[in-house]
Design an enzyme around this catalytic site. Structure first.
Site, PDB file in Angstrom:
ATOM      1  CG  HIS A  59      -5.884  -5.856   1.337  1.00  0.00           C
ATOM      2  ND1 HIS A  59      -6.311  -6.483   2.482  1.00  0.00           N
ATOM      3  CD2 HIS A  59      -4.604  -5.494   1.579  1.00  0.00           C
ATOM      4  CE1 HIS A  59      -5.333  -6.512   3.368  1.00  0.00           C
ATOM      5  NE2 HIS A  59      -4.282  -5.915   2.841  1.00  0.00           N
ATOM      6  CD  GLU A  60      -2.297  -4.061  -0.890  1.00  0.00           C
ATOM      7  OE1 GLU A  60      -1.880  -3.289  -0.017  1.00  0.00           O
ATOM      8  OE2 GLU A  60      -2.277  -5.307  -0.753  1.00  0.00           O
ATOM      9  CE1 TYR A  83      -1.327 -10.127   6.615  1.00  0.00           C
ATOM     10  CE2 TYR A  83      -2.773  -9.007   5.071  1.00  0.00           C
ATOM     11  CZ  TYR A  83      -1.510  -9.278   5.541  1.00  0.00           C
ATOM     12  OH  TYR A  83      -0.438  -8.689   4.939  1.00  0.00           O
ATOM     13  CD  GLU A  88       0.161  -1.401   3.138  1.00  0.00           C
ATOM     14  OE1 GLU A  88       0.306  -2.346   2.333  1.00  0.00           O
ATOM     15  OE2 GLU A  88       0.324  -1.529   4.354  1.00  0.00           O
ATOM     16  CD  GLU A 120      -1.810  -5.789   6.299  1.00  0.00           C
ATOM     17  OE1 GLU A 120      -2.824  -5.957   5.597  1.00  0.00           O
ATOM     18  OE2 GLU A 120      -0.820  -5.127   5.916  1.00  0.00           O
ATOM     19  CG  HIS A 175      -3.359  -1.192   3.644  1.00  0.00           C
ATOM     20  ND1 HIS A 175      -3.255  -1.407   5.000  1.00  0.00           N
ATOM     21  CD2 HIS A 175      -3.093  -2.388   3.061  1.00  0.00           C
ATOM     22  CE1 HIS A 175      -2.933  -2.687   5.226  1.00  0.00           C
ATOM     23  NE2 HIS A 175      -2.843  -3.303   4.060  1.00  0.00           N
ATOM     24  CG  ASP A 186      10.362  -9.954   6.735  1.00  0.00           C
ATOM     25  OD1 ASP A 186       9.327  -9.264   6.600  1.00  0.00           O
ATOM     26  OD2 ASP A 186      11.457  -9.654   6.227  1.00  0.00           O
TER      27      ASP A 186
HETATM   28  N1  BES Z   1       0.988  -4.507   3.679  1.00  0.00           N
HETATM   29  C1  BES Z   1       0.772  -5.776   3.113  1.00  0.00           C
HETATM   30  C2  BES Z   1       1.996  -6.419   2.554  1.00  0.00           C
HETATM   31  C3  BES Z   1       3.104  -6.646   3.554  1.00  0.00           C
HETATM   32  C4  BES Z   1       2.854  -6.945   4.874  1.00  0.00           C
HETATM   33  C5  BES Z   1       4.403  -6.567   3.129  1.00  0.00           C
HETATM   34  C6  BES Z   1       3.907  -7.128   5.760  1.00  0.00           C
HETATM   35  C7  BES Z   1       5.442  -6.768   4.010  1.00  0.00           C
HETATM   36  C8  BES Z   1       5.192  -7.050   5.327  1.00  0.00           C
HETATM   37  C9  BES Z   1      -0.280  -5.728   1.994  1.00  0.00           C
HETATM   38  O1  BES Z   1      -1.274  -4.784   2.203  1.00  0.00           O
HETATM   39  C10 BES Z   1      -0.981  -7.045   1.962  1.00  0.00           C
HETATM   40  O2  BES Z   1      -1.585  -7.382   2.936  1.00  0.00           O
HETATM   41  N2  BES Z   1      -0.897  -7.770   0.866  1.00  0.00           N
HETATM   42  C11 BES Z   1      -1.588  -9.023   0.711  1.00  0.00           C
HETATM   43  C12 BES Z   1      -2.852  -8.779  -0.074  1.00  0.00           C
HETATM   44  C13 BES Z   1      -4.037  -9.559   0.351  1.00  0.00           C
HETATM   45  C14 BES Z   1      -4.292  -9.688   1.806  1.00  0.00           C
HETATM   46  C15 BES Z   1      -5.293  -9.048  -0.346  1.00  0.00           C
HETATM   47  C16 BES Z   1      -0.671  -9.968  -0.021  1.00  0.00           C
HETATM   48  O3  BES Z   1       0.456  -9.588  -0.328  1.00  0.00           O
HETATM   49  O4  BES Z   1      -1.035 -11.101  -0.257  1.00  0.00           O
HETATM   50 ZN    ZN Z   2      -2.574  -5.340   3.774  1.00  0.00          ZN
END
Ligand code: BES
Ligand code: ZN
Length: 651
Positions: free
Chosen positions: A327-328, A416, A303, A350, A331, A408
């Protein structure tokens, strides 16, 4: 007297929205949370972030200016960062910043003589503290300029050569959660927010997490007026072209994907923005653009404000993965305006975002679709917790990374989906969306441009619903917030899932009866699934393999019949979610011919959602093939993905 015994308390009067009203009204001082919650309240609020080595509590960051140059030849980004800082407290004479595998060249305070600094030895995984020492106490307001360059160990960037793209070099950043420190020295905590300007030199077009202000002879300038944390910065440069996809939206991508990208996103994005604006409040960022990144992009989306970074696996040619964009976009409120103060409270980013994403989808496609999406999320959560090597540690909603655990490593579906389920549970508990919606607006207004912890969320919730205090007190907060494992299961509307479940159970019944393709063809045909959308197909495939009571490996004729009868919808799908679940079904059925196919596919995607479980699946049936495949492909993966797959495979 406890609050809920106030007779006839008027909600409007009892809702403290400003200091004055809470001062006039004794609620704040009276309305403690439950004894359990109070026993868990951190001493500092918002809670201290232990994932940074910086002394961020000693400063306000008023503005940050990045001056960068991208060298594709050296695979290095170099330049300077200039901070406008205000010192908090009296006797501060050191600035501690986060850095990770950076080459720090020079430090100046107020453009005066070079200041001494020290890059401390690395402390995994947080990096090397950069200590800047001033001879005297630091002035109240001052400018700090640091010249630096990234190194080849940088975890924030992936550099791609011409062979890995459509023909030109490419670089992109991915900074969440704690990789900003590997791109530039910073207070790498979501608790610190700053406005940004960026001037970036590159031989190829550049996109950034802000609004473009000029581009001139290979120098691209941007501005982000809204204060944001460092992890939201996003930079990419490559052979990028663009097309309009809405009145305030443009998609950027490599030329060969432009037409497909334009088709996939046109129309829907503006609908999503307007729907979200109705639920929360006006979109504050101006434009909302999307970068369709390269195949090796490790996430579904990120996002970065004004410029969502997205995986090319969103291009399914049927708009079926567009919920990732919802989703994005969501955010833009949850995460980007209202931010978790540390990664312990990542669910505030999330969980809220998944909740809003599903509200957007529900407003457009109806409640059954929202519930259906929640149901898929529920099975993701089960899979995710089942796959954990340490669920006791990592399946609680509020995390404890205070010992320096890498965010990570803690990352999973839990923030989520458990987060979503908590908000969905509260929505129902408090009387449905009509009652809950004013709270959504209140919460996002109250914490707009701030960073908060779970307890501030709870304080706001209890304050906002004094008339429901008893209900809120009776919530099993310990289970929701601190216990590992699945949360209580809500009652989902299963109307869109029922046909899927019925078909799956018919297959499991007939698998035991029929023993030739011909027999299966009498019972099943493509019409069974013709009306399924991709999410229903995904649930169908997932339902087939879920549970321990049915082992497809014992029914090879049946599993081959499924793949043959539904071939055009499964094996020929362009949708990465469907492709992945088809592989999962094939592997669970021990169809050996699919092993090599999966190995091949792992060379075409970089999204960790598929790559990590993909290797685990392959390993479960053919470890040597999994290891050989990873050995061949590892250099094409993003550094974060490479590290995590290495851990998963134990190499
Ligand atoms: N902010 C996250 C991606 C992220 C989280 C990157 C933690 C690094 C560390 C992003 O908004 C996300 O949740 N992406 C999901 C999308 C899905 C839940 C719709 C993904 O990457 O799968
Ligand atoms: Zn997210």
């Amino acid at each position: 007297m406890s609050l809920h015994r106030f007779p006839l308390c008027c909600k409007v009067l009892l809702r403290p929205t400003s200091f004055v009203s809470s001062f006039l009204n004794p609620i704040r001082s009276m309305s403690k949370l439950t004894p359990f919650l109070e026993s868990r309240r951190p001493t500092e609020s918002p809670e201290f972030d232990f994932s940074t080595l910086s002394n961020y509590k000693s400063f306000n960051v008023n503005h940050t200016a990045l001056n960068l140059s991208i060298s594709f030849k050296a695979s290095v980004i170099s330049g300077s960062v200039e901070y406008q800082l205000t010192t908090l407290g009296d006797r501060v004479n050191e600035i501690h910043l986060d850095s990770s595998f950076l080459d720090i060249k020079n430090v100046q305070i107020n453009n005066e003589k070079n200041t001494s600094f020290e890059v401390c030895p690395r402390a995994e995984p947080l990096g090397s503290k950069l200590i800047i020492k001033n001879d005297n106490t630091l002035p109240k307001d001052f400018q700090l300029k640091i010249e630096f360059a990234t190194t080849d160990k940088c975890t924030a960037l992936q550099w791609l050569d011409e062979k890995q793209t459509s023909g030109k070099k490419y670089v992109f950043s991915q900074l969440e959660a704690i990789h900003a420190r590997s791109l530039f020295p910073c207070f790498d905590t979501p608790s610190i927010k700053s406005s940004f300007t960026a001037t970036i030199e590159s031989e190829l077009p550049v996109v950034f997490s802000g609004i473009a202000t000029s581009s001139n002879n290979g120098t691209y300038s941007f501005e982000q007026k809204i204060p944001i944390p460092a992890y939201l910065i996003g930079i990419a440069s490559g052979d990028l072209v663009s097309a309009e996809i809405g009145p305030r939206s443009t998609v950027y991508t490599e030329p060969y994907r432009l037409e497909d990208a334009k088709w996939e996103f046109s129309g829907d994005v503006e609908k999503f923005i307007e729907t979200a604006e109705n639920i929360i409040f006006d979109y504050e960022w101006g434009t909302y653009d999307i970068l369709i990144n390269v195949n090796s992009y490790p996430y579904g989306g990120m996002e970065s404000p004004n410029m969502t970074f997205a995986t090319p696996t969103l291009i399914a040619k049927d708009k079926s993965n567009i919920d990732v964009i919802a989703h994005e976009l969501a955010h833009s409120w949850s995460g980007n305006l209202v931010t978790n103060c540390s990664w312990n409270h990542f669910w505030l980013n999330e969980g809220w975002t998944v909740y809003l994403e599903r509200r957007i989808i529900g407003a457009i496609h109806g409640e059954p679709t929202r519930h259906f999406s929640a149901l898929i999320g529920w099975s993701d959560l089960e899979n995710s917790i089942n796959a954990m090597t340490n669920p006791e540690r990592f399946s609680t909603l509020v995390q404890n990374l205070n010992d320096g655990t890498d965010p990570d490593v803690a990352f999973s579906s839990v923030p989520y989906e458990k987060g979503f389920n908590l908000l969905f549970y509260l929505e129902n508990l408090l009387g449905g969306t009509e009652e809950f919606d004013p709270f959504i607006k209140h919460y996002f207004k109250k914490f707009c441009r701030q960073s908060l912890d779970t307890f501030q969320f709870l304080d706001t919730l209890f304050e906002y619903f004094p008339q429901h205090r008893k209900l809120l007190e009776d919530v099993d907060w310990e289970r929701w917030l601190s216990k590992p494992g699945m949360p209580p299961k809500p009652e989902f509307d299963t109307s869109l899932a029922d046909q899927v479940y019925q078909l799956a159970s018919k297959w499991m019944d007939k698998a035991k009866e029929c023993n030739s393709l011909k027999q299966f063809q009498k019972e099943f045909n493509l019409d069974d699934i013709n009306d399924f959308n991709s999410n229903q197909l995904v649930l169908f495939l997932e339902t087939l393999v879920q549970g321990d009571d049915f082992n497809w490996a014992n029914f090879p004729v049946a599993s081959q019949a499924i793949l043959s009868i539904y071939n055009s919808k499964m094996c020929e799908s362009q949708n990465a979610e469907v492709i992945f679940k088809t592989f999962k079904f094939q592997i669970c059925s021990r169809l050996t011919a699919s092993y090599k196919e999966l190995a091949k596919w792992l060379g075409t995607v970089g999204r960790m959602k598929f790559v990590r479980p993909g290797y685990r699946l392959l390993e479960s049936v053919d470890r040597p093939l999994a290891l050989k495949t990873f050995e061949e492909l590892k250099d094409t993966y993003h550094p974060i993905c490479r590290t995590l797959v290495k851990q998963d495979l134990g190499v």
